[in-house]
Design an enzyme around this catalytic site. Structure first.
Site, PDB file in Angstrom:
ATOM      1  N   GLY A 622       0.831  -1.262   0.114  1.00  0.00           N
ATOM      2  CA  GLY A 622      -0.337   0.102   0.041  1.00  0.00           C
ATOM      3  C   GLY A 622       0.393   1.383  -0.120  1.00  0.00           C
ATOM      4  CG  ASP A 736      -3.133  -4.779   5.610  1.00  0.00           C
ATOM      5  OD1 ASP A 736      -4.015  -5.459   5.588  1.00  0.00           O
ATOM      6  OD2 ASP A 736      -2.165  -4.574   4.107  1.00  0.00           O
TER       7      ASP A 736
END
Ligand SMILES: *[C@@H]1O[C@H](CO)[C@@H](O)[C@H](O)[C@H]1NC(C)=O
Ligand SMILES: *[C@@H]1O[C@H](CO)[C@@H](O)[C@H](O)[C@H]1NC(C)=O
Ligand SMILES: *[C@@H]1O[C@H](CO)[C@@H](O)[C@H](O)[C@H]1NC(C)=O
Ligand SMILES: *[C@@H]1O[C@H](CO)[C@@H](O)[C@H](O)[C@H]1NC(C)=O
Ligand SMILES: *[C@@H]1O[C@H](CO)[C@@H](O)[C@H](O)[C@H]1NC(C)=O
Length: 944
Positions: A622, A736
């Site tokens: 990300g 995450d």
């Protein structure tokens, strides 16, 4: 390479047979014809019996056929059929009865189905019937009772049903009746008490009913009675059993027994008594047990009264009284003046009783664990003990590492040479015999104190030197049974002679040896020349480095060392005493470092990554692309380069760096430095040579992780995350967690990556694509996302617990979180509800302790509960994993299984499937973590 290897193994199994040829006799023609019929009813996919149609069975050495010249008829007669583990299926032909001189009938560990032909009852010469580990069904023929010379009947691990024939009372020579793990039903015949020589009666894991015959107290020589997992609906243990003076072990776990505990404490050599998981009532008898006793398990009953004095039992390893109604005080000084050490420990499990106090000056020595949680004394405020961690545990490290490496040249790899690790004659390459052996009913709960005795015993019996034996690993399986991989090395030569191999095999496979009573009966699981150690597949572009392969093996030891170093740091004098127990973090566990993070120039970064060359890219997240780089000083690093959307104001970036730089934990990827210039922001981390956990779980991975490593990864990752939640200030929720964010270093120590980046970088949104802007909507990776977070947008520490639970499920099953539209949590939940728990376990982990798997699975599913409140806290997750880790081989399980997940239909499947997974493979590669490693896992136990 593996193929060549396997053929060597096959050669050994097919060794010369007729050692007794005089003149030029031939085999009795009736027997030759019978063999052909027997052959025709078998299916032989590996073509192991291909020489069974050429020439004469005895003189041309047919596979597995042994002959002798016995009578005066000038014919050779077949005395042994040994077709152990040859992948045979089909049925046993009634024509076996024509082999009228047969002494050993051995079809162990094949897939033979159908009934045991009643005709074998006419082979009066039979001594050993070895049919364990097949798919035999139907009834036990009463005719077997007609065999006057039968010494051993092994039919365990089949699907045989119906009653045990009363005719077995006529087996006047029988010493071993092993009929466990079948579907036998009905009453156990009381007539068996007449068997004059019977030593071991194993009928556990069947559907037997009725009652335990009181007549068994009259058995003249019985040593082991094992009845576990049958249903004697509400009857009691006959008080007469207190009079079986020869008894060494009685095991009646989970037999639906009621009534009181008979006073067996006067039996002179009783070593092991397991009455757990019944409905026994009343008090425990108070007299002294024999000093030989190692294990007393009366847990999960309805016993009451006070706990009697158990002192003066120097060999005691486990006293399990949990889940009863015992009241009063914890008895003092059970440990007496016995010395305990890392190799000899004692577990006293008193959990979930009604105990109200502990004696004054209660101070268990090191290596004695006293578990007290779930007793009223734990909530006694004057003791200021936090509920749930009411336990005394201190485990010291085993002293010194066993093998100091000597600089030996590597052994030639072509012929399965290896060094004997237990030999002082180092640097001598030889080809060992690999032997899989399982103790079916050991009289111990912890092997460590008996390891040396076992080595001496076995080598003595086989007429070998002690240093020729190397116990490669051992693992406790359901039963409990002890599964061991042994290697026997030749002495002063690099390979055993054929005669020597035949000799050793005969002794083991013909049960010509008897181990010390404490080890109980053994069974042979495999017998091969060479061992798998040199047969590890060579890396071939599987995505793993060559180092990874060695890493799996060597890593185990290295991890152990690392773990114990870490453990030593904060175990120093960690003797858990009552007074210090409630002092939370009285020891500072982690050093807090503010600086030590380097600032790199853009140039340095460009140079390290070959100008951010595509070939240096090792991943993409990300935050941006990740490059592998080499710094000037040779350090290999991972460089995370922010893409435009991730760029921060310099000040914010700096704050974050400072935050990240303060996080130091063995299970977090550490930050080496950063770069912030020219509209570029980069984070520089230590490089993890073994890549991501996801890579190792993928079907494409050629060297799948074993269970031990997986559990170790789960525990490490959890500790890393717990640290983020509790020690970081402000606390960091990872947000995450996923298998691709858990990295593995060269020693397979797991390190959580990308923590804190949630604050720096946009995470992939729910569609899994990179958003074009920093969004405040729900983030995370599909499949790992906490459903409640998704609904409420409220982020809690329990969201990380959920994602971690998904990672646990991946570790257990090898599945991806979402594959073909199926969600892992739902799939596993459905399978468990339908009772097929073990089906979902990743079959590439070839063997594993079932009880650990079940507990790990139950933990994973609790983490993945939809409702936040039903999930365990992060610290509970770590604690439970530590318990499971301690249950791994060598440390006896404290509680066998949660009663919530005991499925009565599973018990058979369990042992069978675990055995077949072990049997299915000549090379047990999943057990390769050494016992030392498991032991050092103990040092890391830190109740909080
Ligand atoms: C069978 O074994 C014997 C004894 O080991 C050996 O001498 C003989 O050559 C073998 N025969 C064949 C045909 O392999
Ligand atoms: C045991 O053997 C005796 C005599 O050999 C026979 O009469 C009897 O029926 C046998 N018992 C059973 C239960 O088969
Ligand atoms: C019981 O203990 C005695 C004395 O230590 C020992 O000689 C004996 O062999 C033990 N028996 C068993 C079955 O271990
Ligand atoms: C123990 O339990 C039995 C019933 O199971 C009861 O009769 C007895 O009074 C109890 N004893 C004590 C000391 O509580
Ligand atoms: C412990 O020590 C005492 C006295 O020193 C002795 O009487 C007793 O027999 C010892 N107990 C054991 C189990 O060795």
């Amino acid at each position: 390479m593996p193929k060549i290897f396997l053929s060597i193994v096959t050669l050994v199994l097919v060794f010369p047979s007729n050692l007794f040829v005089y003149g030029a006799p031939t085999t009795d023609p009736t027997e030759v014809n019978a063999l052909k019929v027997i052959r025709n009813s078998l299916y032989d996919p590996m073509n192991k019996l291909k020489n069974w149609n050429k020439g004469d069975p005895c003189t041309t050495n047919w596979t597995g056929i042994y002959c002798q010249m016995e009578s005066n008829d000038n014919y050779l007669h077949i005395t042994e059929i040994q077709l152990f583990k040859m992948n045979l299926s089909g049925t046993l032909s009634p024509q076996l009865s024509s082999l009228s001189h047969l002494k050993i009938l051995d079809f162990m560990w094949n897939n033979i189905s159908g009934p045991i032909p009643k005709e074998i009852g006419s082979i009066t010469s039979l001594k050993l019937i070895l049919l364990n580990g097949n798919q035999l069904s139907s009834y036990l023929p009463a005719e077997i009772g007609n065999l006057p010379s039968l010494n051993r009947l092994q039919i365990d691990q089949n699907q045989i049903s119906g009653p045990i024939p009363t005719s077995f009372m006529n087996l006047t020579s029988v010493k071993h009746l092993h009929m466990n793990n079948n579907s036998l039903s009905g009453q156990i015949p009381a007539e068996l008490s007449k068997l004059p020589r019977l030593l071991h009666l194993l009928v556990d894991n069947n559907n037997l009913s009725g009652h335990l015959p009181q007549e068994f107290s009259e058995m003249p020589s019985i040593k082991i009675l094992q009845f576990d997992n049958n249903n004697f609906g509400g009857t009691s243990i006959p008080p007469s059993y207190a009079n079986i003076s020869t008894l060494l072990k009685l095991s009646v776990r989970n037999c639906s027994l009621e009534g009181s505990v008979p006073d067996m404490t006067q039996i002179p050599q009783l070593g092991f008594i397991d009455l757990s998981w019944n409905q026994l009532t009343g008090p425990l008898p108070t007299h002294k047990f024999s000093t030989n006793i190692t294990t007393i398990d009366v847990s999960h009953n309805k016993l009451n009264g006070t706990i009697p004095d158990f002192s003066g039992l120097p060999n005691l390893q486990l006293l399990a009284l949990e889940d009863n109604f015992f009241e009063g005080s914890v008895p003092p000084n059970i440990w007496d003046n016995t010395t305990y050490s890392a190799n000899k420990s004692l577990v006293l499990d008193f959990q979930n009783n009604s105990l109200t106090n502990v004696p004054a000056n209660f101070d268990p020595p090191a290596n004695v664990s006293v578990l007290l949680s779930g007793n009223p004394l734990c909530s006694n405020t004057t003791l200021s003990t936090p509920v749930g961690s009411c336990q005394f545990q201190s485990i010291t490290k085993a002293s010194g590492s066993e093998q100091t490496s000597v600089n030996c040249q590597p052994c030639p790899t072509d012929r399965n040479y290896e060094y004997n690790p237990s030999s002082t004659l180092t640097c001598f390459c030889a080809v060992p015999l690999g032997i899989g052996m399982r103790l079916k009913s050991p009289g111990i709960s912890d092997f460590r104190p008996y390891k040396t005795a076992f080595e001496k015993d076995l080598t003595g019996l086989l007429n070998l030197y002690v240093y020729q034996l190397y116990i490669e690993n051992y693992i406790w399986e359901t039963g409990p049974r002890l599964n061991m991989q042994l290697k026997l090395f030749p002495s002063n030569t690099s390979i055993f002679s054929v005669n020597e191999i035949v000799r050793v095999r005969r002794m083991l496979a013909g049960w010509e040896i008897t181990l010390l009573d404490i080890f109980g009966p053994y069974e042979l699981l495999n017998f091969t020349l060479g061992s798998y150690a040199n047969d590890l597949p060579k890396s071939s572009g599987s995505g793993l480095s060559t180092g990874a392969i060695a890493g799996i093996a060597i890593g185990a030891v290295a991890v152990a060392t690392a773990v114990s170093i870490l453990a030593t740091m904060f175990i120093l004098k960690r003797r858990w005493r009552y007074t210090t127990m409630s002092k939370r973090s009285s020891l500072s566990r982690f050093s807090i470092k503010i600086d030590g993070v380097r600032c790199f120039t853009f140039e340095e970064m460009a140079k390290a990554t070959k100008n951010f060359n595509e070939s240096s890219i090792v991943g993409q997240g990300g935050y941006g692309k990740v490059y592998k780089g080499v710094l000037d000083d040779g350090t290999v690093v991972a460089v995370k380069r922010a893409h435009e959307e991730s760029l921060q104001g310099s000040k914010e970036f700096c704050t974050e760096i400072e935050l990240l730089s303060r996080l130091h934990h063995r299970n977090l990827v550490s930050l080496v430095g950063y770069c912030d210039e020219l509209d570029e922001q980069m984070l520089v981390y230590e490089f993890m040579p073994n890549g991501t956990l996801r890579d190792h779980l993928s079907v494409k991975c050629k060297e799948p992780l074993n269970f031990n490593t997986r559990l170790h990864i789960a525990l490490g990752s959890s500790k890393g995350i717990l640290y983020l939640h509790t020690e970081a200030n402000p606390p960091i929720f990872h947000r995450d967690i996923k298998a691709s964010n858990i990295l593995l270093d060269s020693k397979f120590v797991p390190k959580v990556a990308d923590f804190g980046l949630s604050r720096l970088a946009p995470l992939p949104d729910i569609e899994g694509t990179l958003p074009g802007h920093v969004s405040t909507v729900v983030k995370g990776t599909p499949g790992y996302l906490d459903p409640e977070y998704f609904l409420t947008h409220k982020l809690t520490d329990k969201s990380d617990v959920y994602s971690l639970g998904v990672v646990f499920l991946e570790l257990l099953t090898g599945m991806r979180p979402i594959a073909h539209g199926k969600n892992i949590v739902r799939e596993v939940t459905l399978k468990c509800q339908s009772g097929n728990t073990l089906e979902i376990v990743d079959s590439r982990m070839e063997s594993y302790p079932i009880e650990c798997i079940k507990r790990f699975l139950s933990l994973a599913l609790r983490c993945c509960q939809d409702e936040t409140d039903l999930r365990p806290s992060m610290s509970e997750v770590v604690r439970e994993l530590e318990v499971i880790w301690r249950m791994m081989p060598d440390t006896y399980s404290l509680t066998t299984a949660d009663s919530s997940d005991v499925d009565p239909n599973l018990k058979m499947t369990h042992s069978t499937s675990s055995a077949s997974s072990v049997m299915g493979n000549t090379f047990l590669s999943s057990n390769e973590m050494s016992s030392e490693n498991t032991e050092s896992g103990l040092h890391n136990v830190t109740p909080r």
